[in-house]
Design a protein around this motif. Structure first.
Motif, PDB file in Angstrom:
ATOM      1  N   GLU A  19       0.832  -1.219   0.000  1.00 14.85           N
ATOM      2  CA  GLU A  19       0.000   0.000   0.000  1.00 14.85           C
ATOM      3  C   GLU A  19       0.855   1.252   0.000  1.00 14.85           C
ATOM      4  O   GLU A  19       0.519   2.231  -0.666  1.00 14.85           O
ATOM      5  CB  GLU A  19      -0.963  -0.014   1.183  1.00 14.85           C
ATOM      6  CG  GLU A  19      -2.047  -1.061   1.070  1.00 14.85           C
ATOM      7  CD  GLU A  19      -2.862  -0.955  -0.204  1.00 14.85           C
ATOM      8  OE1 GLU A  19      -3.204   0.174  -0.639  1.00 14.85           O
ATOM      9  OE2 GLU A  19      -3.190  -2.003  -0.786  1.00 14.85           O
ATOM     10  N   VAL A  34      -2.938   7.856   4.725  1.00 18.28           N
ATOM     11  CA  VAL A  34      -2.572   6.465   4.434  1.00 18.28           C
ATOM     12  C   VAL A  34      -1.767   5.888   5.595  1.00 18.28           C
ATOM     13  O   VAL A  34      -2.106   4.840   6.141  1.00 18.28           O
ATOM     14  CB  VAL A  34      -1.778   6.361   3.114  1.00 18.28           C
ATOM     15  CG1 VAL A  34      -1.299   4.932   2.880  1.00 18.28           C
ATOM     16  CG2 VAL A  34      -2.619   6.844   1.944  1.00 18.28           C
ATOM     17  N   ARG A  45      -5.641  -1.194   3.207  1.00 18.81           N
ATOM     18  CA  ARG A  45      -5.865  -1.725   1.852  1.00 18.81           C
ATOM     19  C   ARG A  45      -7.315  -1.506   1.419  1.00 18.81           C
ATOM     20  O   ARG A  45      -7.573  -0.999   0.320  1.00 18.81           O
ATOM     21  CB  ARG A  45      -5.525  -3.219   1.821  1.00 18.81           C
ATOM     22  CG  ARG A  45      -5.732  -3.866   0.458  1.00 18.81           C
ATOM     23  CD  ARG A  45      -5.813  -5.371   0.550  1.00 18.81           C
ATOM     24  NE  ARG A  45      -6.909  -5.752   1.443  1.00 18.81           N
ATOM     25  CZ  ARG A  45      -6.853  -6.776   2.292  1.00 18.81           C
ATOM     26  NH1 ARG A  45      -5.796  -7.542   2.381  1.00 18.81           N
ATOM     27  NH2 ARG A  45      -7.899  -7.051   3.062  1.00 18.81           N
ATOM     28  N   MET A  48      -8.147   2.223   0.841  1.00 17.41           N
ATOM     29  CA  MET A  48      -7.622   2.739  -0.421  1.00 17.41           C
ATOM     30  C   MET A  48      -8.411   2.189  -1.610  1.00 17.41           C
ATOM     31  O   MET A  48      -8.607   2.894  -2.605  1.00 17.41           O
ATOM     32  CB  MET A  48      -6.132   2.417  -0.555  1.00 17.41           C
ATOM     33  CG  MET A  48      -5.270   3.084   0.520  1.00 17.41           C
ATOM     34  SD  MET A  48      -5.674   4.828   0.868  1.00 17.41           S
ATOM     35  CE  MET A  48      -5.450   5.577  -0.717  1.00 17.41           C
TER      36      MET A  48
END
Length: 81
Positions: A19, A34, A45, A48
């Motif tokens: 990622e 993130v 994960r 996103m």
């Protein structure tokens, strides 16, 4: 002020590494939104993936309209976008 541990890029492995690499390819860096999820790599994960679907998937909204909604929402929430 609370502190949340994030996994540094040079220590990332597995899902987190993938990622982080994807984030760097997308944006040239790993944004805090993130890295803050690095304690739960599967959540990062999936988050996103959801973001990608919302911003790039089929929609009656244009890409510009989606970005505008994201910017306005961040501003209303006093969040740096």
């Amino acid at each position: 002020m609370p502190h949340v541990h994030v996994t540094p890029a040079d220590e990332a492995a597995g899902v987190t590494r993938r990622e982080y690499d994807a984030a760097t390819r997308r944006a040239g860096r790993i944004w805090n939104i993130v890295s803050i999820q690095s304690q739960l790599p599967e959540v990062m994960r999936d988050s996103m993936r959801l973001y990608s679907t919302i911003m790039f998937g089929d929609s009656p909204l244009t890409r510009s309209q989606r970005e505008m909604i994201a910017v306005v929402t961040s501003e209303v929430n006093e969040c740096h976008y």
